[in-house]
Design a protein around this motif. Structure first.
Motif, PDB file in Angstrom:
ATOM      1  N   ASN A  54      33.798  45.376  38.203  1.00  0.00           N
ATOM      2  CA  ASN A  54      34.629  44.740  37.166  1.00  0.00           C
ATOM      3  C   ASN A  54      35.306  45.741  36.224  1.00  0.00           C
ATOM      4  O   ASN A  54      35.914  45.346  35.239  1.00  0.00           O
ATOM      5  N   LYS A 104      43.730  39.640  40.994  1.00  0.00           N
ATOM      6  CA  LYS A 104      44.051  38.196  40.923  1.00  0.00           C
ATOM      7  C   LYS A 104      43.391  37.453  42.090  1.00  0.00           C
ATOM      8  O   LYS A 104      42.813  36.382  41.909  1.00  0.00           O
ATOM      9  N   LEU A 105      43.518  38.027  43.301  1.00  0.00           N
ATOM     10  CA  LEU A 105      42.916  37.382  44.474  1.00  0.00           C
ATOM     11  C   LEU A 105      41.404  37.265  44.328  1.00  0.00           C
ATOM     12  O   LEU A 105      40.806  36.278  44.751  1.00  0.00           O
ATOM     13  N   ASP A 106      40.807  38.289  43.720  1.00  0.00           N
ATOM     14  CA  ASP A 106      39.355  38.288  43.518  1.00  0.00           C
ATOM     15  C   ASP A 106      38.928  37.449  42.311  1.00  0.00           C
ATOM     16  O   ASP A 106      37.738  37.407  41.973  1.00  0.00           O
ATOM     17  N   LYS A 107      39.916  36.873  41.620  1.00  0.00           N
ATOM     18  CA  LYS A 107      39.671  36.052  40.422  1.00  0.00           C
ATOM     19  C   LYS A 107      38.916  36.831  39.330  1.00  0.00           C
ATOM     20  O   LYS A 107      38.048  36.284  38.640  1.00  0.00           O
ATOM     21  N   LYS A 108      39.246  38.113  39.219  1.00  0.00           N
ATOM     22  CA  LYS A 108      38.641  38.932  38.162  1.00  0.00           C
ATOM     23  C   LYS A 108      39.551  38.899  36.937  1.00  0.00           C
ATOM     24  O   LYS A 108      40.426  39.747  36.760  1.00  0.00           O
ATOM     25  N   LYS A 109      39.330  37.886  36.097  1.00  0.00           N
ATOM     26  CA  LYS A 109      40.251  37.638  34.986  1.00  0.00           C
ATOM     27  C   LYS A 109      40.180  38.687  33.882  1.00  0.00           C
ATOM     28  O   LYS A 109      41.104  38.841  33.116  1.00  0.00           O
ATOM     29  N   ASN A 165      47.863  41.079  34.255  1.00  0.00           N
ATOM     30  CA  ASN A 165      46.726  42.010  34.188  1.00  0.00           C
ATOM     31  C   ASN A 165      47.177  43.457  34.427  1.00  0.00           C
ATOM     32  O   ASN A 165      46.362  44.346  34.623  1.00  0.00           O
TER      33      ASN A 165
END
Ligand SMILES: [Mg+2]
Length: 286
Positions: free
Chosen positions: A63, A137-142, A174
């Motif tokens: 992260n 974004k694809l990994d949904k790591k906001k 991001n």
């Protein structure tokens, strides 16, 4: 978050230590790029110290934020900052550009040392940043942000503007591009070589959120970047007005030291000048 005057002065003193390391590295190597390393080093240190989510003890932390030094010739600044925050042993800094050293003239990917990507071919970093931002974004790591430091001379490269288009097309909020707007590139003033102005309007026209800052003002940087995190659906560019060769009188505002190491006399004068600034800041703290 606004830092107190003494906290700001402490950070400035530490960033001047970094500048001394940069000069020592380049002096010892008798090769390298002092001008564009000195312009961005304080801002870079602040990014690592106060803004990015980075942990030197966990270089592979999934992260973590990602930093890309697109202006790869400022590698001494990156190495010195990575040393200050605990990724690189300080003694290793002074192996810069030596045969067998991991610290070459341009960054070579080495995650254990905190170097996320190999750079140096100008114009590539923003495209890599777009890829990393899309992946996050694809990994949904906001909470994951991608930072790319660009030189202003580097904006001559067409690939930068292709990346700028795709970043806004994909609404990469991001992605944060930081421009070292020191006004000088290898061959002269940016506005004489290939005029960039009106630079802010260009980025706006490409669909970016644009912020212009005094890149040497610690609190301004911290507060502006905090605001960026609330921007939805747009990438942000931080046009950071900086000084090439900052804090060394004979290197400031000059293209002469873009890619030239100081000789012994110049090196000693430069260190003395920086020590004078440090002493004045110390007086303010005490
Ligand atoms: Mg420049």
């Amino acid at each position: 978050m606004t830092l107190s005057k003494s906290e700001v002065n402490k950070i400035l003193i530490e960033s001047l230590d970094i500048k001394k390391d940069i000069l020592k590295m380049i002096y010892k190597a008798q090769s390298g790029h002092p001008g564009g390393s000195l312009s961005c080093s304080t801002l870079l240190y602040l990014l690592y110290l106060k803004i990015m989510k980075i942990n030197p003890n966990k270089p592979n932390w999934k992260n973590r934020d990602i930093f890309i030094l697109s202006k790869g010739h400022a590698a001494p600044a990156l190495y010195a900052v990575l040393s200050k925050i605990g990724f690189i042993k300080r003694d290793d800094l002074f192996t810069l550009r030596q045969f067998g050293s991991k610290l070459q003239g341009h960054p070579i990917k080495n995650r254990d040392l905190g170097i996320e990507i190999s750079t140096g071919s100008l114009g590539m970093g923003l495209s890599i940043g777009v890829g990393c931002a899309l992946a996050a974004k694809l990994d949904k790591k906001k909470e994951k942000f991608i930072y790319v430091l660009l030189g202003d001379g580097e904006l001559n490269e067409g690939s930068i503007w292709e990346a700028a288009m795709s970043a806004s097309h994909y609404k990469l909020d991001n992605l944060i591009a930081v421009i070292d707007r020191n006004g000088i590139q290898i061959d002269g003033f940016t506005e004489e070589i290939m005029g960039l102005e009106p630079l802010a309007e260009k980025w706006k026209a490409f669909g970016w959120n644009v912020i212009e800052i005094d890149g040497s003002n610690i609190n301004e940087i911290i507060n502006e970047i905090k605001e960026i995190k609330n921007v939805i659906g747009k990438p942000t560019v931080l046009i950071s007005y900086l000084i090439k060769g900052a804090d060394v009188s004979f290197m400031q505002h000059s293209r002469k030291y873009h890619g030239r190491a100081p000789n012994k006399e110049e090196y000693e004068i430069a260190l003395k000048e920086i020590d004078n600034v440090v002493n004045k800041l110390r007086e303010k703290i005490n």
